[in-house]
Design a protein around this motif. Structure first.
Motif, PDB file in Angstrom:
ATOM      1  N   GLY A  15       0.713  -1.237   0.050  1.00 17.14           N
ATOM      2  CA  GLY A  15       0.079  -0.036   0.066  1.00 17.14           C
ATOM      3  C   GLY A  15       0.885   1.229  -0.001  1.00 17.14           C
ATOM      4  N   ASN A  16       2.119   1.093   0.373  1.00 21.80           N
ATOM      5  CA  ASN A  16       2.799   2.322   0.395  1.00 21.80           C
ATOM      6  C   ASN A  16       3.604   2.569  -1.141  1.00 21.80           C
ATOM      7  OD1 ASN A  16       2.878   2.449   3.074  1.00 21.80           O
ATOM      8  ND2 ASN A  16       4.712   1.198   3.431  1.00 21.80           N
ATOM      9  N   LEU A  17       3.280   2.005  -2.443  1.00 17.66           N
ATOM     10  CA  LEU A  17       3.786   2.013  -3.477  1.00 17.66           C
ATOM     11  C   LEU A  17       2.865   2.656  -4.305  1.00 17.66           C
ATOM     12  CD1 LEU A  17       5.095  -1.644  -4.035  1.00 17.66           C
ATOM     13  CD2 LEU A  17       6.231   0.340  -2.851  1.00 17.66           C
ATOM     14  N   ALA A  18       2.683   4.060  -3.951  1.00 18.35           N
ATOM     15  CA  ALA A  18       1.678   4.898  -4.623  1.00 18.35           C
ATOM     16  C   ALA A  18       2.021   5.044  -6.054  1.00 18.35           C
ATOM     17  CB  ALA A  18       1.472   6.154  -3.607  1.00 18.35           C
ATOM     18  N   LEU A  19       3.390   5.351  -6.352  1.00 20.48           N
ATOM     19  CA  LEU A  19       3.887   5.620  -7.614  1.00 20.48           C
ATOM     20  C   LEU A  19       3.854   4.382  -8.621  1.00 20.48           C
ATOM     21  CD1 LEU A  19       6.602   8.289  -6.698  1.00 20.48           C
ATOM     22  CD2 LEU A  19       4.258   8.602  -7.464  1.00 20.48           C
ATOM     23  N   LEU A  20       3.681   3.045  -8.061  1.00 18.55           N
ATOM     24  CA  LEU A  20       3.815   2.160  -8.901  1.00 18.55           C
ATOM     25  C   LEU A  20       2.987   1.964 -10.083  1.00 18.55           C
ATOM     26  CD1 LEU A  20       5.384  -0.770  -8.681  1.00 18.55           C
ATOM     27  CD2 LEU A  20       3.119  -1.815  -7.889  1.00 18.55           C
ATOM     28  N   GLU A  21       3.666   1.879 -11.287  1.00 20.02           N
ATOM     29  CA  GLU A  21       3.026   1.872 -12.496  1.00 20.02           C
ATOM     30  C   GLU A  21       2.633   0.319 -13.145  1.00 20.02           C
ATOM     31  OE1 GLU A  21       5.009   4.620 -15.039  1.00 20.02           O
ATOM     32  OE2 GLU A  21       4.769   6.237 -13.713  1.00 20.02           O
ATOM     33  N   GLU A  22       3.672  -0.255 -12.990  1.00 17.22           N
ATOM     34  CA  GLU A  22       3.405  -1.827 -13.439  1.00 17.22           C
ATOM     35  C   GLU A  22       3.666  -2.745 -12.251  1.00 17.22           C
ATOM     36  OE1 GLU A  22       5.608  -2.539 -16.924  1.00 17.22           O
ATOM     37  OE2 GLU A  22       5.162  -0.786 -18.032  1.00 17.22           O
ATOM     38  N   LEU A  23       2.797  -3.986 -12.369  1.00 22.04           N
ATOM     39  CA  LEU A  23       2.932  -4.981 -11.393  1.00 22.04           C
ATOM     40  C   LEU A  23       2.713  -6.154 -12.099  1.00 22.04           C
ATOM     41  CD1 LEU A  23       3.279  -6.240  -8.513  1.00 22.04           C
ATOM     42  CD2 LEU A  23       0.865  -5.555  -8.098  1.00 22.04           C
ATOM     43  N   GLU A  24       3.837  -7.238 -11.924  1.00 21.54           N
ATOM     44  CA  GLU A  24       3.470  -8.411 -12.684  1.00 21.54           C
ATOM     45  C   GLU A  24       3.819  -9.706 -11.441  1.00 21.54           C
ATOM     46  OE1 GLU A  24       5.186  -9.475 -16.150  1.00 21.54           O
ATOM     47  OE2 GLU A  24       5.190  -7.225 -16.955  1.00 21.54           O
ATOM     48  N   ILE A  25       3.031 -10.428 -11.301  1.00 20.47           N
ATOM     49  CA  ILE A  25       3.346 -11.484 -10.278  1.00 20.47           C
ATOM     50  C   ILE A  25       3.024 -12.765 -11.160  1.00 20.47           C
ATOM     51  CG2 ILE A  25       2.384 -12.842  -8.183  1.00 20.47           C
ATOM     52  CD1 ILE A  25       1.312  -9.691  -7.312  1.00 20.47           C
ATOM     53  N   LYS A  26       3.836 -13.476 -11.145  1.00 22.72           N
ATOM     54  CA  LYS A  26       3.854 -14.780 -12.134  1.00 22.72           C
ATOM     55  C   LYS A  26       4.691 -15.946 -11.618  1.00 22.72           C
ATOM     56  CE  LYS A  26       4.321 -12.070 -16.425  1.00 22.72           C
ATOM     57  NZ  LYS A  26       5.134 -11.800 -17.788  1.00 22.72           N
ATOM     58  N   ASP A  27       3.951 -16.931 -11.809  1.00 25.82           N
ATOM     59  CA  ASP A  27       4.571 -18.645 -11.575  1.00 25.82           C
ATOM     60  C   ASP A  27       4.905 -18.533  -9.997  1.00 25.82           C
ATOM     61  OD1 ASP A  27       4.658 -19.014 -14.280  1.00 25.82           O
ATOM     62  OD2 ASP A  27       6.557 -18.129 -14.576  1.00 25.82           O
ATOM     63  N   CYS A  28       4.040 -18.275  -9.079  1.00 23.76           N
ATOM     64  CA  CYS A  28       4.229 -18.187  -7.712  1.00 23.76           C
ATOM     65  C   CYS A  28       3.269 -19.551  -7.042  1.00 23.76           C
ATOM     66  CB  CYS A  28       3.941 -16.917  -6.918  1.00 23.76           C
ATOM     67  SG  CYS A  28       4.909 -15.614  -7.327  1.00 23.76           S
ATOM     68  N   PRO A  29       3.768 -20.546  -6.872  1.00 19.65           N
ATOM     69  CA  PRO A  29       2.960 -21.654  -6.634  1.00 19.65           C
ATOM     70  C   PRO A  29       2.124 -21.743  -5.537  1.00 19.65           C
ATOM     71  CG  PRO A  29       5.191 -22.413  -6.600  1.00 19.65           C
ATOM     72  CD  PRO A  29       4.937 -20.871  -6.987  1.00 19.65           C
ATOM     73  N   ASN A  30       2.534 -20.959  -4.290  1.00 18.54           N
ATOM     74  CA  ASN A  30       2.099 -20.890  -3.051  1.00 18.54           C
ATOM     75  C   ASN A  30       1.522 -19.621  -2.770  1.00 18.54           C
ATOM     76  OD1 ASN A  30       3.100 -23.669  -2.387  1.00 18.54           O
ATOM     77  ND2 ASN A  30       5.039 -22.765  -2.392  1.00 18.54           N
ATOM     78  N   LEU A  31       1.105 -18.844  -3.652  1.00 13.79           N
ATOM     79  CA  LEU A  31       0.523 -17.502  -3.143  1.00 13.79           C
ATOM     80  C   LEU A  31      -0.901 -17.721  -3.110  1.00 13.79           C
ATOM     81  CD1 LEU A  31       0.676 -14.567  -3.207  1.00 13.79           C
ATOM     82  CD2 LEU A  31       0.107 -14.198  -5.689  1.00 13.79           C
ATOM     83  N   VAL A  32      -1.569 -17.451  -1.936  1.00  7.94           N
ATOM     84  CA  VAL A  32      -2.838 -17.725  -1.793  1.00  7.94           C
ATOM     85  C   VAL A  32      -3.941 -16.444  -1.865  1.00  7.94           C
ATOM     86  CG1 VAL A  32      -4.429 -18.619   0.227  1.00  7.94           C
ATOM     87  CG2 VAL A  32      -2.196 -19.590  -0.069  1.00  7.94           C
ATOM     88  N   SER A  33      -3.333 -15.205  -1.507  1.00  8.72           N
ATOM     89  CA  SER A  33      -4.137 -14.049  -1.561  1.00  8.72           C
ATOM     90  C   SER A  33      -3.308 -12.827  -1.782  1.00  8.72           C
ATOM     91  CB  SER A  33      -4.816 -14.064  -0.465  1.00  8.72           C
ATOM     92  OG  SER A  33      -4.299 -13.594   0.910  1.00  8.72           O
ATOM     93  N   LEU A  34      -3.945 -11.793  -2.436  1.00  8.01           N
ATOM     94  CA  LEU A  34      -3.392 -10.378  -2.408  1.00  8.01           C
ATOM     95  C   LEU A  34      -4.328  -9.361  -1.537  1.00  8.01           C
ATOM     96  CD1 LEU A  34      -3.030 -10.664  -6.169  1.00  8.01           C
ATOM     97  CD2 LEU A  34      -1.192 -10.546  -4.865  1.00  8.01           C
ATOM     98  N   PRO A  35      -3.435  -8.686  -0.937  1.00  9.44           N
ATOM     99  CA  PRO A  35      -4.399  -7.633   0.027  1.00  9.44           C
ATOM    100  C   PRO A  35      -5.273  -6.790  -0.751  1.00  9.44           C
ATOM    101  CG  PRO A  35      -1.955  -6.966  -0.431  1.00  9.44           C
ATOM    102  CD  PRO A  35      -2.270  -8.009  -1.166  1.00  9.44           C
ATOM    103  N   ASP A  36      -6.400  -6.758   0.198  1.00  8.62           N
ATOM    104  CA  ASP A  36      -7.473  -5.834  -0.647  1.00  8.62           C
ATOM    105  C   ASP A  36      -7.179  -4.333  -0.389  1.00  8.62           C
ATOM    106  OD1 ASP A  36     -10.190  -5.424  -1.651  1.00  8.62           O
ATOM    107  OD2 ASP A  36     -10.878  -4.903   0.178  1.00  8.62           O
ATOM    108  N   GLN A  37      -7.051  -3.888   0.691  1.00  8.90           N
ATOM    109  CA  GLN A  37      -6.839  -2.361   0.734  1.00  8.90           C
ATOM    110  C   GLN A  37      -5.342  -1.886   0.377  1.00  8.90           C
ATOM    111  OE1 GLN A  37      -7.397  -1.353   5.071  1.00  8.90           O
ATOM    112  NE2 GLN A  37      -9.444  -2.006   4.986  1.00  8.90           N
TER     113      GLN A  37
END
Length: 394
Positions: free
Chosen positions: A268-290
């Motif tokens: 949530g601190n990454l207010a300037l983030l323009e591109e986000l890629e999340i790939k090939d993460c076999p154990n990722l369960v969830s992403l934060p809502d807020q």
């Protein structure tokens, strides 16, 4: 370009050599080292040389004489000391456990690359080189730590006096690009973590690549980072606050097996983030809502091949600047957040491999600015909704 060691002695006659020099097929021979030492400085007097590549022939690990000849290996590099004005140095295939003592004298070096030095156990002190902007370490298979804390193991008495006289010298004062690639035994930056070491940070680092360094768990801080690529490495290398940077614009997370939850307070601190890629993460369960909802500058989001990801956060609907969205190969997803229908600037949407999705949501018809829509591998999709016929795709 010199293709072997035989022509090295002739370099001494080329006083005004300038530009770029590549020396290939260097060998570890006592006769060669003796010849170089006898002829005097081969490269040290060539102040106009801009770039130097040193490429050694490999020593087979079965060679029982390799250990006995370790002094010859190091001396073969010591004899090739360049002038301190050198800007660029590439070292490939060097088989010594440590590097030459002259590295500390490269006060004008801008670009340094150490490739396939698979027996290297110790690096020279690099953190105070004032002009170094790009550092690339690749294929250092035996390296466990980048800094040894004590320069006395490598540097001359003069260097030690310089360090003592300037204890406040900035840590990597000019470094902008750092690549750590294929260093499987690398554990951390310092062998002995201290209070001063943990407080060190890269003042100018803007681009960081960490690839195939699975045991790396600690790094200095990087407060001005713009691009971060973490691939086949441990999530633990990132600080608890995700990244200590509000300037990050490009974040690429790939093949990170130990990530289950992305921290809410960090992303949530990454207010300037323009591109986000999340790939090939076999154990990722969830992403934060807020946290996801606070990425107010995000323009491109790509999530793929995360087989344990069961839902997407509703906060995605707050990404009002999002233009490109791709979600694929996440078979546990049974629905898409309704908030995606509020992304009025969305130009491209790609969704694929949703075996549990029986119908496309009606809100997708609100995406009037779509220029590209790709829908594939929906085995339970019985029919397409009427709104698809109303879309005008370019």
């Amino acid at each position: 370009m010199l293709r072997d060691s035989a022509g090295l002695s002739e370099l001494g006659k080329l006083k005004d050599l300038r530009g770029e020099l590549k020396i290939r097929n260097l060998r570890y021979k006592k006769e060669m080292v003796s010849k170089l030492n006898y002829d005097g400085a081969v490269l040290k007097e060539k102040r106009h040389l801009y770039s130097l590549t040193l490429h050694w022939m490999r020593i087979e690990r079965e060679n029982s004489d390799a250990v006995e000849e370790s002094d010859v290996i190091i001396e073969s590099m010591e004899a090739l000391q360049p002038h301190s004005s050198l800007k660029q140095l590439f070292v490939n295939g060097y088989s010594g456990a440590r590097f030459a003592s002259w590295f500390h004298s490269l006060t004008n070096i801008v670009n340094l690359r150490l490739f396939d030095c698979d027996r290297c156990q110790h690096l020279p002190p690099l953190d105070h080189l004032p002009s170094l902007k790009s550092l690339w370490l690749s294929g250092l298979m035996n390296l466990e730590h980048i800094s040894e804390d004590m320069v006395k193991d490598f540097a001359s008495d003069e260097m030690m006096m310089m360090s003592a006289a300037s204890p406040s010298t900035t840590f990597f004062p000019s470094l902008e690009i750092l690549r750590l690639i294929d260093c499987p035994n690398l554990k951390g930056w310092w062998r002995n973590e201290t209070a001063s070491a943990s407080a060190s940070s890269f003042p100018c680092l803007s681009t960081l690549y960490i690839l195939n360094c699975p045991n790396l768990t600690s790094m200095p801080l990087y407060p001005n980072l713009v691009t971060l690529n973490l691939n086949r490495s441990s999530w633990d290398v990132l600080p608890s606050s995700f990244v200590p940077s509000s300037k990050l614009k490009y974040l690429d997370i790939r093949s990170v097996g130990d990530i289950e939850y992305v921290p809410e307070e960090g992303i949530g601190n990454l207010a300037l983030l323009e591109e986000l890629e999340i790939k090939d993460c076999p154990n990722l369960v969830s992403l934060p809502d807020q946290g996801m909802g606070r990425l107010i500058s995000l323009q491109r989001l790509h999530i793929s091949n995360c087989p344990q990801l069961a839902s997407l956060p509703e906060g995605i609907g707050n990404l009002t600047l999002l233009q490109h969205l791709e979600i694929r190969d996440c078979p546990k997803l049974a629905s898409l957040p309704e908030g995606i229908g509020n992304l009025t600037l969305l130009q491209s949407l790609r969704i694929s491999n949703f075996p549990n999705l029986a119908s496309l949501p009606e809100w997708m018809g609100n995406l009037t600015l779509l220029q590209s829509l790709r829908i594939s591998n929906f085995p339970n999709l019985a029919s397409l909704p009427e709104w698809i016929g109303n879309l005008t795709l370019l």
